[in-house]
Scaffold this active site. Structure first.
Site, PDB file in Angstrom:
ATOM      1  N   GLN A   1       0.836  -1.116  -0.050  1.00 31.47           N
ATOM      2  CA  GLN A   1      -0.158   0.039  -0.064  1.00 31.47           C
ATOM      3  C   GLN A   1       0.688   1.263   0.173  1.00 31.47           C
ATOM      4  O   GLN A   1       0.641   2.410  -0.652  1.00 31.47           O
ATOM      5  CB  GLN A   1      -0.950   0.057   1.209  1.00 31.47           C
ATOM      6  CG  GLN A   1      -2.040   1.157   1.272  1.00 31.47           C
ATOM      7  CD  GLN A   1      -2.810   0.980   2.553  1.00 31.47           C
ATOM      8  OE1 GLN A   1      -2.009   0.640   3.746  1.00 31.47           O
ATOM      9  NE2 GLN A   1      -4.069   1.498   2.503  1.00 31.47           N
TER      10      GLN A   1
ATOM     11  N   ARG B   1       4.843   7.072  -5.060  1.00 30.06           N
ATOM     12  CA  ARG B   1       6.041   6.864  -6.280  1.00 30.06           C
ATOM     13  C   ARG B   1       7.062   8.024  -6.337  1.00 30.06           C
ATOM     14  O   ARG B   1       7.896   8.117  -7.020  1.00 30.06           O
ATOM     15  CB  ARG B   1       5.485   6.510  -7.399  1.00 30.06           C
ATOM     16  CG  ARG B   1       4.593   5.328  -7.766  1.00 30.06           C
ATOM     17  CD  ARG B   1       4.370   4.972  -8.822  1.00 30.06           C
ATOM     18  NE  ARG B   1       3.253   6.129  -9.516  1.00 30.06           N
ATOM     19  CZ  ARG B   1       1.861   6.092  -9.257  1.00 30.06           C
ATOM     20  NH1 ARG B   1       1.272   5.069  -8.408  1.00 30.06           N
ATOM     21  NH2 ARG B   1       1.161   7.087  -9.845  1.00 30.06           N
TER      22      ARG B   1
ATOM     23  N   GLU C   1      14.395  -2.032  -0.672  1.00 33.74           N
ATOM     24  CA  GLU C   1      13.651  -2.918   0.264  1.00 33.74           C
ATOM     25  C   GLU C   1      14.659  -4.507   0.227  1.00 33.74           C
ATOM     26  O   GLU C   1      15.460  -4.551  -0.829  1.00 33.74           O
ATOM     27  CB  GLU C   1      12.335  -3.551  -0.393  1.00 33.74           C
ATOM     28  CG  GLU C   1      11.645  -4.358   0.584  1.00 33.74           C
ATOM     29  CD  GLU C   1      10.345  -4.762   0.075  1.00 33.74           C
ATOM     30  OE1 GLU C   1       9.509  -5.343   0.651  1.00 33.74           O
ATOM     31  OE2 GLU C   1      10.027  -4.332  -1.007  1.00 33.74           O
ATOM     32  N   ILE C   2      14.563  -4.907   1.515  1.00 32.85           N
ATOM     33  CA  ILE C   2      15.341  -6.188   1.512  1.00 32.85           C
ATOM     34  C   ILE C   2      15.005  -7.201   0.449  1.00 32.85           C
ATOM     35  O   ILE C   2      13.747  -7.272   0.011  1.00 32.85           O
ATOM     36  CB  ILE C   2      15.373  -6.649   2.919  1.00 32.85           C
ATOM     37  CG1 ILE C   2      16.219  -7.950   3.135  1.00 32.85           C
ATOM     38  CG2 ILE C   2      13.926  -6.814   3.397  1.00 32.85           C
ATOM     39  CD1 ILE C   2      16.138  -8.584   4.941  1.00 32.85           C
TER      40      ILE C   2
ATOM     41  N   ALA D   1      14.255 -10.766  -0.738  1.00 31.44           N
ATOM     42  CA  ALA D   1      14.094 -12.350  -0.350  1.00 31.44           C
ATOM     43  C   ALA D   1      14.817 -13.318  -1.130  1.00 31.44           C
ATOM     44  O   ALA D   1      14.665 -14.416  -1.055  1.00 31.44           O
ATOM     45  CB  ALA D   1      12.656 -12.595  -0.076  1.00 31.44           C
TER      46      ALA D   1
ATOM     47  N   ASP E   1      11.788  13.895  -0.015  1.00 31.36           N
ATOM     48  CA  ASP E   1      11.987  15.262   0.239  1.00 31.36           C
ATOM     49  C   ASP E   1      10.593  15.389   1.089  1.00 31.36           C
ATOM     50  O   ASP E   1       9.629  14.937   1.377  1.00 31.36           O
ATOM     51  CB  ASP E   1      11.973  16.039  -0.860  1.00 31.36           C
ATOM     52  CG  ASP E   1      10.750  16.113  -1.747  1.00 31.36           C
ATOM     53  OD1 ASP E   1       9.782  16.393  -1.376  1.00 31.36           O
ATOM     54  OD2 ASP E   1      10.951  15.805  -2.891  1.00 31.36           O
ATOM     55  N   LEU E   2      10.744  16.851   1.792  1.00 34.44           N
ATOM     56  CA  LEU E   2       9.842  17.292   2.882  1.00 34.44           C
ATOM     57  C   LEU E   2       8.497  17.554   2.400  1.00 34.44           C
ATOM     58  O   LEU E   2       7.455  17.035   2.842  1.00 34.44           O
ATOM     59  CB  LEU E   2      10.050  18.296   3.520  1.00 34.44           C
ATOM     60  CG  LEU E   2       9.242  18.945   4.682  1.00 34.44           C
ATOM     61  CD1 LEU E   2       9.041  17.657   5.641  1.00 34.44           C
ATOM     62  CD2 LEU E   2       9.853  20.275   5.387  1.00 34.44           C
TER      63      LEU E   2
ATOM     64  N   ARG F   1      -1.897   9.567   4.880  1.00 36.76           N
ATOM     65  CA  ARG F   1      -1.512   8.400   5.790  1.00 36.76           C
ATOM     66  C   ARG F   1      -1.792   8.563   7.137  1.00 36.76           C
ATOM     67  O   ARG F   1      -2.037   7.605   8.065  1.00 36.76           O
ATOM     68  CB  ARG F   1      -0.505   7.378   5.409  1.00 36.76           C
ATOM     69  CG  ARG F   1      -0.157   6.991   4.060  1.00 36.76           C
ATOM     70  CD  ARG F   1      -1.510   6.247   3.350  1.00 36.76           C
ATOM     71  NE  ARG F   1      -1.120   5.937   2.055  1.00 36.76           N
ATOM     72  CZ  ARG F   1      -2.013   5.194   1.333  1.00 36.76           C
ATOM     73  NH1 ARG F   1      -3.084   4.781   1.890  1.00 36.76           N
ATOM     74  NH2 ARG F   1      -1.866   4.731   0.016  1.00 36.76           N
TER      75      ARG F   1
END
Length: 301
Positions: A109, A114, A120-121, A123, A212-213, A223
């Site tokens: 989500q 974007r 991201e780690i 897998a 960025d801010l 959110r």
């Protein structure tokens, strides 16, 4: 929140090390650096790095050298003006990099925003930890009868317990099979990039998220809103507290004009003017749809 001894030691070492710098720093953010703030049952948010503070926003707007001789009240007024009139570029001069540990379904989500840089780690290379998000009983709810993407009344008693048991059992069983499929002693095993497809969406992942801010404010406006899904909202609320310490003047303006303010359509402006003239305006002669009218009345009565 679960931190390994190595992670705790790394955070302690990072916070113990000090570096001299000529660039402006934010005292509020310096106090937050590297510290892991717990979210949900195993998740966290922590700041890895940042650039800029309130003065960077002001400097970009004035295109001036240094901090100048302006008072804090002048800076606050300018930042409020920029926020009020949607002048976004000066806010883009500030950036922050978060390390976030979150359930996969929350990440899917979140990634809809974007406007950030994300790593991201994987897998394919790493074996994900045996950690799943299991909601607290008070956060289990039925589907809303009026909102297709929201929650309704909370589940209770045996029904709530049955759901919790299924969530825990299914996640545990899936992870057991994931582990069993991986290569072990005396067994060739399945490649990690294939075995991972068996993992449920409530398994935790981790990423670095740099933004960025200006775009962070956009993320928080959506959110950290009460209507956002609880599991992403608690992350946004933790990030909002950090941001308030980082850029207090900008965050105050953001709270005032974005979080606490209300936006009117052209039809809404006309209705409000008619009301101020003493007219009684109904939905039927407002030009608004029922949904628009309901939202209008929710703010303006």
């Amino acid at each position: 929140m679960t931190l390994t001894p190595d992670q705790t030691a790394e955070i302690d070492a990072a916070r113990a090390a000090e570096s001299r710098t000529l660039r402006p720093v934010s005292p509020g953010m310096e106090a937050r650096l590297y510290t892991a703030h717990p979210v949900l049952d195993h998740g966290f948010v922590r700041v890895i790095d940042y650039m800029g503070d309130d003065s960077a926003i002001v400097q970009a707007a004035r295109v001036s050298y240094g901090r100048g001789t302006k008072k804090v009240s002048d800076d606050a007024g300018l930042i409020a003006y920029l926020m009020r009139h949607w002048h976004s570029t000066p806010f883009e001069m500030c950036e922050v990099k978060f390390h976030v540990k979150l359930p996969i379904f929350v990440a899917r989500q979140w990634i809809r925003h974007r406007t950030a840089n994300v790593n991201e780690i994987s897998a394919r290379y790493s074996i994900l930890d045996r950690e799943f998000y299991i909601p607290a009983p008070e956060n289990l709810a039925a589907q809303s009868a009026s909102n297709r993407q929201g929650r309704g009344e909370a589940l209770e008693g045996d029904e709530a317990q049955r759901v919790l048991d299924w969530l825990r059992d299914d996640a545990t069983r899936a992870y057991d099979h994931y582990e069993a499929m991986l290569g072990q002693e005396g067994q060739q095993g399945l490649a990690r990039e294939l075995a991972r497809m068996n993992l449920p969406a409530n398994v935790y992942t981790q990423w670095y998220w740099k933004c960025d801010l200006h775009n962070l404010f956009h993320f928080l406006r959506l959110r950290a809103d009460p209507h956002a899904q609880f599991e992403i909202r608690v992350y946004a609320e933790a990030m909002a507290e950090i941001t308030a310490d980082w850029v207090p003047l900008a965050y105050a303006a953001f709270e005032d004009y974005r979080m606490g303010g209300a936006q009117l359509s052209a039809k809404g402006v006309k209705v409000l003017k008619r009301r101020l003239r003493g007219e009684v305006v109904s939905q039927e002669d407002s030009g608004m749809s029922k949904g628009e009218w309901r939202e209008f009345e929710g703010v303006w009565g």
